[in-house]
Scaffold this active site. Sequence first.
Site, PDB file in Angstrom:
ATOM      1  N   GLU A  11       1.987 -13.774   4.830  1.00  8.51           N
ATOM      2  CA  GLU A  11       1.288 -12.534   5.108  1.00  8.51           C
ATOM      3  C   GLU A  11       0.091 -12.808   5.561  1.00  8.51           C
ATOM      4  O   GLU A  11      -0.806 -13.394   4.909  1.00  8.51           O
ATOM      5  CB  GLU A  11       0.931 -11.505   3.953  1.00  8.51           C
ATOM      6  CG  GLU A  11       2.287 -10.945   3.363  1.00  8.51           C
ATOM      7  CD  GLU A  11       2.100  -9.674   2.470  1.00  8.51           C
ATOM      8  OE1 GLU A  11       0.855  -9.543   2.060  1.00  8.51           O
ATOM      9  OE2 GLU A  11       2.813  -9.111   1.875  1.00  8.51           O
TER      10      GLU A  11
ATOM     11  N   GLU B 189       0.638  -1.294   0.177  1.00  9.71           N
ATOM     12  CA  GLU B 189      -0.013  -0.001  -0.081  1.00  9.71           C
ATOM     13  C   GLU B 189       0.969   1.205   0.107  1.00  9.71           C
ATOM     14  O   GLU B 189       0.468   2.429   0.357  1.00  9.71           O
ATOM     15  CB  GLU B 189      -0.971  -0.031   1.117  1.00  9.71           C
ATOM     16  CG  GLU B 189      -2.080  -1.161   0.982  1.00  9.71           C
ATOM     17  CD  GLU B 189      -1.641  -2.472   1.178  1.00  9.71           C
ATOM     18  OE1 GLU B 189      -1.883  -3.276   0.090  1.00  9.71           O
ATOM     19  OE2 GLU B 189      -1.000  -2.875   2.273  1.00  9.71           O
TER      20      GLU B 189
ATOM     21  N   TYR C 199      -4.580  -0.213  11.067  1.00 10.78           N
ATOM     22  CA  TYR C 199      -5.707  -0.898  10.849  1.00 10.78           C
ATOM     23  C   TYR C 199      -6.200  -1.800  11.645  1.00 10.78           C
ATOM     24  O   TYR C 199      -6.409  -2.871  11.691  1.00 10.78           O
ATOM     25  CB  TYR C 199      -6.074  -1.509   9.488  1.00 10.78           C
ATOM     26  CG  TYR C 199      -5.147  -2.003   8.641  1.00 10.78           C
ATOM     27  CD1 TYR C 199      -5.091  -3.405   8.792  1.00 10.78           C
ATOM     28  CD2 TYR C 199      -3.867  -1.398   7.884  1.00 10.78           C
ATOM     29  CE1 TYR C 199      -4.019  -4.335   8.269  1.00 10.78           C
ATOM     30  CE2 TYR C 199      -2.998  -2.079   7.247  1.00 10.78           C
ATOM     31  CZ  TYR C 199      -2.955  -3.451   7.667  1.00 10.78           C
ATOM     32  OH  TYR C 199      -2.068  -4.193   6.866  1.00 10.78           O
TER      33      TYR C 199
ATOM     34  N   ASN D 110       7.130  -9.912  -5.207  1.00 13.92           N
ATOM     35  CA  ASN D 110       6.256  -9.807  -4.138  1.00 13.92           C
ATOM     36  C   ASN D 110       5.039 -10.222  -4.766  1.00 13.92           C
ATOM     37  O   ASN D 110       4.576  -9.552  -5.709  1.00 13.92           O
ATOM     38  CB  ASN D 110       6.145  -8.677  -3.290  1.00 13.92           C
ATOM     39  CG  ASN D 110       5.118  -8.795  -2.253  1.00 13.92           C
ATOM     40  OD1 ASN D 110       5.030  -9.510  -1.330  1.00 13.92           O
ATOM     41  ND2 ASN D 110       4.076  -7.594  -2.230  1.00 13.92           N
ATOM     42  N   GLU D 111       4.541 -11.386  -4.472  1.00 17.58           N
ATOM     43  CA  GLU D 111       2.933 -11.782  -4.877  1.00 17.58           C
ATOM     44  C   GLU D 111       2.946 -11.624  -6.600  1.00 17.58           C
ATOM     45  O   GLU D 111       1.898 -11.372  -6.835  1.00 17.58           O
ATOM     46  CB  GLU D 111       1.994 -11.013  -4.243  1.00 17.58           C
ATOM     47  CG  GLU D 111       1.946 -11.257  -2.726  1.00 17.58           C
ATOM     48  CD  GLU D 111       0.793 -10.490  -2.154  1.00 17.58           C
ATOM     49  OE1 GLU D 111       0.389  -9.183  -2.490  1.00 17.58           O
ATOM     50  OE2 GLU D 111       0.160 -10.995  -1.357  1.00 17.58           O
TER      51      GLU D 111
END
Length: 602
Positions: A213, A77, A288, A135-136
């Site tokens: 993750e 993000e 969050y 990454n991913e």
Amino acid sequence: MPPSCLMENHTRSSEDKWIRNASLLFTGGTVYWNLLEPTQGNWTGSDEANDVASYFRIAQEEGLNVVLRPGPYICGEREWGGFPAWLAEVPNLVVRSNNGPFLNAAKGYIENLANDIRDLQVTRGGPILMIQVENEYGSFGDDHNYTSALKDILRANFDTVLYTNDGGVDWTLEGGQVHTVLAEIDGDPSSGFTSREMYITDPTELGPLLDGEYYTWAPDQWGSDNPHNTTVGNPGDVEQFVKDIDYVLGNASASISLYMFHGGTNFGFGNGALWQNRTTAFTTSYDYGAPLDESGRTTDLYFTLRNTFQKYVANGSIPSVPSNLPRASVPEFTLLPGASVFDTLGNKTTSKYPLTMEALGQAYGFTLYEHTSNATVGGVVQPGDRARDRILVYVNSVRQGIIDSQYQHPLNITVKLQPGDKLQLLVENLGRVDYYSRGNPYRNYLQDPYKGILGNVTIGGAVVEDWDMYPLPLNDVTGASIPSYNNTSGVKSGIPPIFYHGSFRMNASESSNNPALLDTYLAVPNGLKGNVWVNGFNLGRYWYVGPQQSLYLPGTIVKPGQENEVVVLELEPGIRQGDMVVEGLSEREWGNSPDIDCLRCI
């Protein structure tokens, strides 16, 4: 493999106190290319804020190993997934692809990073245990030539274990797997581990299981209808967290990484965004509902998860938990209106047609586009191919409206220009897209990162030519204290953005040599939208639509016993009622309000 870990992004944390509360076994070390090489060839790894090596040494001092996540793409993000904006101006470069210019740039980045931290690998007595390849990537593509090339670059510079991390379904695992690289999953561990055993059949990619993750919630995004994400008041989610950890550690004998354990902050203009037929921008706060809050204090979730982990380690092996220190409060103080943004313009670039922010050599912030009309023209303003991202439209320094890409159907702003009138478009970069999945129906704007204006501006369909352009990266706001208005009666709705300024003091005795006691949350209760700086440090964005209503001010930024300078850029002065004031809160508040600039927008 160690049984459990936490996830922390190095440059999201302004202090190392969070790591003292870790009480686990390894930390995920995500690093950002855009901060380490903000301009091409300018390596900043020795700067205090980017000293990754020292950060990892602190982890080792606390008994933690490090799982290094160098990218070059890291998502998180963050602005453009960690890519530096200058990549957009390298001829023929395409990110996340088997592309020569991109791989050459990525190779230089990895080599520079390795020079800083190579000796901190576990093979050389350091804490770096594993290193992630990309990454991913399986969510994005399936070009194994690309990921194999990255693997070769990493292996040429590091000598510890490499791994990939992908979503736990067939197409993401198959797209992201790399021969001779350990394949791991993220998300739901039960289905993910099953999928890995089912779809990863290359024996060189098999080994201990890791949920790289495991999501303890989902990040906040700006918007009137986007409430703050948290586990507070959601016991069912916490129960599921506990069940999943019990499954991973008790049944699967695997490892798990909490994402996030401590989220931290997208300081300055550091947040990323998604494209979902509109821009969905992430908030400045990356907290969050993490077990450690944004200020590094423990939460109820922390103790719930700590008690769960305790069942799988020897008694006494988890250190005692330091007591939470109280955060500071700052009494409300009034800001004075200072310079207008339009009075603080720097170097001008002139061109027949608009240039993008990147073509102007700018990465973040705002860009002002000005056109002086030589004819009578009127109609709807179209700012290039689309709004990139939020455009304040002025004629002769009077605001006409806002074109906001955060809505699928933003407002149509109509202007009428006479000869000599000046059209001014102030474009805000809300954060470049940081994630795209080939499994969704949206356009791939991860590979189209341009901000400012791309293409021609038209009014009523007629192309507007001849532009003056002013980059406003706002790296230095010291000039913002130059008075433009003698009193607040000069501040009225519709004028250009204003820099407000003020100051506050905290007693030196309050810190007791511990800057954490100076932590606070700064709120601008009568502001509408803008940014806040304290002592020259950009805390980030505020926007009254929420859900974030205050900005974390780390005590390390505060000067105890001295005046602390506060500068606030208010983009729409005079709209909210009341004086512009700032206050420091010991406990933050969240909330949402309608967007009065776009009440009917969807």
